[in-house]
Design a protein around this motif. Structure first.
Motif, PDB file in Angstrom:
ATOM      1  N   ALA A 119       0.845  -1.194   0.000  1.00  0.00           N
ATOM      2  CA  ALA A 119       0.000   0.000   0.000  1.00  0.00           C
ATOM      3  C   ALA A 119       0.878   1.240   0.000  1.00  0.00           C
ATOM      4  O   ALA A 119       1.983   1.234   0.560  1.00  0.00           O
ATOM      5  N   LEU A 120       0.372   2.287  -0.610  1.00  0.00           N
ATOM      6  CA  LEU A 120       1.029   3.590  -0.564  1.00  0.00           C
ATOM      7  C   LEU A 120       0.547   4.293   0.704  1.00  0.00           C
ATOM      8  O   LEU A 120      -0.655   4.506   0.869  1.00  0.00           O
ATOM      9  N   ILE A 136      -1.105   8.902   5.446  1.00  0.00           N
ATOM     10  CA  ILE A 136      -2.411   8.335   5.762  1.00  0.00           C
ATOM     11  C   ILE A 136      -2.666   8.344   7.272  1.00  0.00           C
ATOM     12  O   ILE A 136      -1.740   8.455   8.075  1.00  0.00           O
ATOM     13  N   GLU A 137      -3.934   8.186   7.648  1.00  0.00           N
ATOM     14  CA  GLU A 137      -4.314   7.930   9.030  1.00  0.00           C
ATOM     15  C   GLU A 137      -4.412   6.419   9.208  1.00  0.00           C
ATOM     16  O   GLU A 137      -5.239   5.766   8.574  1.00  0.00           O
ATOM     17  N   ARG A 138      -3.560   5.866  10.048  1.00  0.00           N
ATOM     18  CA  ARG A 138      -3.553   4.403  10.195  1.00  0.00           C
ATOM     19  C   ARG A 138      -4.858   3.879  10.788  1.00  0.00           C
ATOM     20  O   ARG A 138      -5.216   2.710  10.567  1.00  0.00           O
ATOM     21  N   ALA A 139      -5.578   4.726  11.495  1.00  0.00           N
ATOM     22  CA  ALA A 139      -6.865   4.297  12.027  1.00  0.00           C
ATOM     23  C   ALA A 139      -7.868   4.033  10.908  1.00  0.00           C
ATOM     24  O   ALA A 139      -8.866   3.319  11.114  1.00  0.00           O
ATOM     25  N   CYS A 192      -3.942   3.110  -2.081  1.00  0.00           N
ATOM     26  CA  CYS A 192      -3.959   3.727  -0.748  1.00  0.00           C
ATOM     27  C   CYS A 192      -4.998   3.043   0.134  1.00  0.00           C
ATOM     28  O   CYS A 192      -6.145   2.871  -0.275  1.00  0.00           O
ATOM     29  N   PRO A 193      -4.642   2.670   1.372  1.00  0.00           N
ATOM     30  CA  PRO A 193      -5.583   1.982   2.255  1.00  0.00           C
ATOM     31  C   PRO A 193      -6.510   2.923   3.036  1.00  0.00           C
ATOM     32  O   PRO A 193      -7.334   2.463   3.813  1.00  0.00           O
ATOM     33  N   ASP A 194      -6.359   4.213   2.822  1.00  0.00           N
ATOM     34  CA  ASP A 194      -7.135   5.235   3.535  1.00  0.00           C
ATOM     35  C   ASP A 194      -7.963   6.004   2.502  1.00  0.00           C
ATOM     36  O   ASP A 194      -7.415   6.782   1.710  1.00  0.00           O
ATOM     37  N   ALA A 195      -9.285   5.788   2.489  1.00  0.00           N
ATOM     38  CA  ALA A 195     -10.149   6.393   1.465  1.00  0.00           C
ATOM     39  C   ALA A 195     -10.083   7.911   1.484  1.00  0.00           C
ATOM     40  O   ALA A 195     -10.064   8.553   0.424  1.00  0.00           O
ATOM     41  N   LYS A 196     -10.039   8.500   2.652  1.00  0.00           N
ATOM     42  CA  LYS A 196      -9.991   9.960   2.740  1.00  0.00           C
ATOM     43  C   LYS A 196      -8.677  10.494   2.188  1.00  0.00           C
ATOM     44  O   LYS A 196      -8.651  11.481   1.440  1.00  0.00           O
TER      45      LYS A 196
END
Length: 359
Positions: free
Chosen positions: A154-155, A163-166, A180-184
């Motif tokens: 993941a980027l 990214i926010e890991r949460a 990217c694993p963070d949609a926002k």
């Protein structure tokens, strides 16, 4: 040119240039009797393929891989597996105007100093085009590892934006053009990278690759450590300037209590309460997730004029036109996954060879 091969028992040799007729690789050491078809490799190459969004190079390559040897009846034979991808969208004329200039940030100058000759068409052997074959080889490595080992990348940072890991969601990785694993974060990156691209500039990135299901025991002290081989593999990817395992550089800020991964028993198995070590202890896999991160520099080919010199020693300026990734780290995600797979497959075979067990 030497050193086009990596690995010990699972060995990969790549060949070809960015603007040549084709690129390819030979995978040696793959055990016999493993199901292997071109579709098993193509699925990973499709992730890396250029021109899939406005955020990557618009070079149009289908990257269709062909298996030329090493299989019979859909199974590996134990002989060398030869793979080839034909180059389709070559535009060497884009480099005619700058053929006598060294591009800052590229290998033009160092290749010229070392070999006395260099391929001016897109960087030749130094081009990231070569990494397509690493991804193909990584597909073979995944088959060696088996379905129990799951490798995902993941980027996690683009330029200064982290990214926010949460918000981490592995399923989100396949829903946006950035892996990217963070949609926002992915949504925010669209505007950021659009501005970078329109300015004719580029930006860097950080990629995280995680391997789940890795059995304990892979890696060998003292000079065959799993994490050192992983670091070397990731550093061997074009444009990579830094690698860390587990807590990595952040471990320097931790206390001994914070950094030590405590253990408890869960039934008959050892359970770790944290993973600051990134899945390796003393260079040997612990059975935890193997976690690697690497930093990719901004693409060196940019439209902004930069000062440089010519092969005959004149000072000048250069603006690199053509088709280039504004963030080369995006397509570095499947490459990082492939290198993880190749290193793990190599160490799995080495472990079996020494210890006589399947892991």
């Amino acid at each position: 040119m030497s050193h086009n091969t990596f690995g010990h028992l699972f060995r990969v040799t790549t060949w070809g240039e960015s603007h040549g007729p084709a690129i390819g690789c030979v995978v040696d050491g793959c055990p016999p009797g493993i199901d292997l078809a071109e579709d098993d490799l193509q699925v990973w190459l499709n992730k890396r393929r250029p021109g899939q969004s406005r955020f990557t190079t618009q070079r149009k390559e289908s990257d269709i891989v062909k298996i030329m040897s090493g299989t019979f009846g859909g199974l590996t034979t134990g002989t060398p597996i030869s793979l080839i991808i034909e180059n389709e969208d070559v535009r060497s004329k884009d480099y005619d105007e700058i053929a006598d200039k060294f591009r800052p940030g590229h290998g033009d100058y160092t290749y010229w100093k070392k070999y006395g000759i260099r391929d001016t068409r897109g960087g030749g052997r130094a081009s990231a085009r070569e990494t397509a074959m690493r991804v193909a080889a990584g597909g073979v490595a995944r088959k060696v590892l088996g379905a129990g080992v799951v490798i995902r990348g993941a980027l996690i940072q683009m330029g200064p934006h982290v990214i926010e890991r949460a918000n981490w969601d592995w399923q989100e990785v396949d829903r946006n053009p950035f892996f990217c694993p963070d949609a926002k974060a992915a949504k925010d990156w669209e505007g950021y990278l659009d501005s970078v691209r329109k300015a004719g500039s580029s930006t860097g990135a950080v990629i995280e690759v995680v391997a789940e299901g890795v059995p304990p025991g892979l890696g060998a002290p003292v000079y065959g450590k799993l994490d050192s081989d992983l670091a070397a593999a990731m550093m061997g990817i074009n444009a990579v300037k830094g690698v860390e395992i587990g807590a990595g550089m952040g471990a320097a800020a931790l206390s001994g209590e914070e950094n030590a991964d405590e253990m408890r028993m869960r039934g008959n198995d050892v359970e770790f309460l944290s993973n600051a070590a990134g899945g390796t202890l003393a260079g040997i896999s612990s059975g935890q997730d193997v976690v690697v991160r690497f930093a990719v520099k901004p693409t060196s080919s940019i439209l902004t004029p930069r000062r440089t010199v010519t092969v005959t020693g004149e000072e000048t300026e250069i603006s690199t036109k053509g088709r280039h990734d504004p963030c080369v780290g995006i397509r570095g995600v499947p490459v990082g996954e492939a290198m993880m797979a190749c290193v793990l497959a190599d160490h799995l075979l080495r472990h079996r060879g020494q210890c006589g067990i399947t892991g």
